[in-house]
Every structure is written in C-alpha cells, then in structure tokens.
Design an enzyme around this catalytic site. Sequence first.
Site, PDB file in Angstrom:
ATOM      1  N   LYS A 115      42.500  41.623  41.051  1.00 56.64           N
ATOM      2  CA  LYS A 115      41.443  41.225  40.012  1.00 56.64           C
ATOM      3  C   LYS A 115      40.214  41.071  40.836  1.00 56.64           C
ATOM      4  CE  LYS A 115      42.514  38.370  36.253  1.00 56.64           C
ATOM      5  NZ  LYS A 115      42.713  36.959  35.615  1.00 56.64           N
TER       6      LYS A 115
HETATM    7  C1  E4P Z   1      42.016  36.652  32.509  1.00 57.46           C
HETATM    8  O1  E4P Z   1      42.730  37.373  33.293  1.00 57.46           O
HETATM    9  C2  E4P Z   1      41.809  35.092  32.889  1.00 57.46           C
HETATM   10  O2  E4P Z   1      42.723  34.664  33.462  1.00 57.46           O
HETATM   11  C3  E4P Z   1      41.939  34.340  31.566  1.00 57.46           C
HETATM   12  O3  E4P Z   1      42.105  34.798  30.446  1.00 57.46           O
HETATM   13  C4  E4P Z   1      40.827  33.150  31.532  1.00 57.46           C
HETATM   14  O4  E4P Z   1      40.672  32.596  30.213  1.00 57.46           O
HETATM   15  P1  E4P Z   1      40.193  30.993  29.913  1.00 57.46           P
HETATM   16  O5  E4P Z   1      38.738  31.387  29.460  1.00 57.46           O
HETATM   17  O6  E4P Z   1      41.174  30.581  29.210  1.00 57.46           O
HETATM   18  O7  E4P Z   1      40.144  30.401  31.176  1.00 57.46           O
END
Ligand code: E4P
Length: 216
Positions: A84
């Site tokens: 990521k």
């Molecule tokens: C995606 O890869 C993220 O880990 C995640 O969806 C973030 O979501 P949140 O807004 O619940 O922290």
Amino acid sequence: MRIFLDTANIEHIRHAAKLGIISGVTTNPSLVAREKSVDFKAAVLEICALPLEHVSVEALSLDAQGMIEEARHISSWAPNITVKIPVSEAGLEAISVISREKIKTNFTLCFSANQALLGAIVGATYVSPFVGRLDDISHQGMQVVEDAVEIFKKYDLHTQVIAASIRHPLHVIAAAKVGAHIATVPYNVLMQMIRHPLTDIGIARFADDWREVMKK
Ligand code: E4P
C-alpha cells in the site's frame, strides 16, 4: 466482485477465510495498532500463510526512495503481498518505478477520481477510494468509486478499484452496483452481510416443523 477483509485481526481473518467468502485482506497501520502482536512481520506472515490471493501491507516511508526500498523489502516476504502506497507525489513516483518491477501496489487514501486516474496511469494494481471517510464529511464517497470504474473501463486501464472505508452492508451493495472490482469490509460488516432475521426465523420454523413430522 470480490470481498477482502479490512482488518489485522488473525482470528477474524481465519474465520472469514474458512467460510470461503474472502479472497484478500487489507491492513493499515491503525488496524495493526489495534492488535496485540508486537512482531509486525510475524503477524503479516501468519496472514499470508492463509489461502488468500491478496494481503495489503502499508509502506510507511514518506519519500519516494524510501517507499521503493520498503516496497521491495515487504513484497519479498510472501508472494501474495500487495504494498500500500499513499496518494502523494512521492507515492506516484514510487509506483511508477515499482510497477515496472511487477510489485503489486494498492494506491491508498484515495479521495478523488483524479487521484485514482493518476494511480492507474503510473501502473498501480489497485486504487482504494475511501468511501466512508468521504461520507463522513458530507461528500458522496461512492461517486469516486463509480467514476474510477467508468474511467478505467473507458480507457481499458487494468487497475482494479477497491471500495474501502466501508461502514455498513449498504455500502457493499452500492459498491457492487457501480462495478467496484472489490470491496474491503470490516469483520462486523461481513457478519452483518450474512445475517437476516427472517433467515433465522425460517430456520427455526423448519426445525420445529420437522420435529413434528418426526413425532408422527
Ligand atoms: C483500506 O484499505 C483501509 O484500510 C480502510 O478501508 C480504512 O477505513 P476506515 O475509514 O474505516 O479507517
């Protein structure tokens, strides 16, 4: 459409994987921080050992060279790791280098169709629009997913769209309807997707009626 689990909790991942309904897992530093594990690499390897095609692990460097080195390092841990990389100038530069090395990338913290398009242009394997966080500030989060899907289709870009920051089951349906390739969902949302009170009532009634049949 495929479902990923948005968590670093190994018990939840094991359970969902056993049900056969997830093909990947997305983690992020906040999700990892919620878990007790102190050995980050060991925790990631435990997840990667499960039969999952995709495990997203976040690079934490803020400069392009640091991201590139981190991505090379993290992706060497297991074949199913996707790195990521957050949306930024450094992130674009890093992905344009590592995508040529066939390292899979997830362009994360994406909040606009422009960001998604740029991610696709530099060769990101996935882009992750954060639907819930946009909804939280009164923007239509799912619109970014819909726009990205439409643009990628129009220009035959191979980047896949992960609807991320999912808050409830209706988000998953909306993501499916606009053509998201994947939705990454928290464990509680996944469990909510399975359950329906009428199903529970129906199962109990069939069991009761069958008991009556057996008494005859
Ligand atoms: C995606 O890869 C993220 O880990 C995640 O969806 C973030 O979501 P949140 O807004 O619940 O922290």
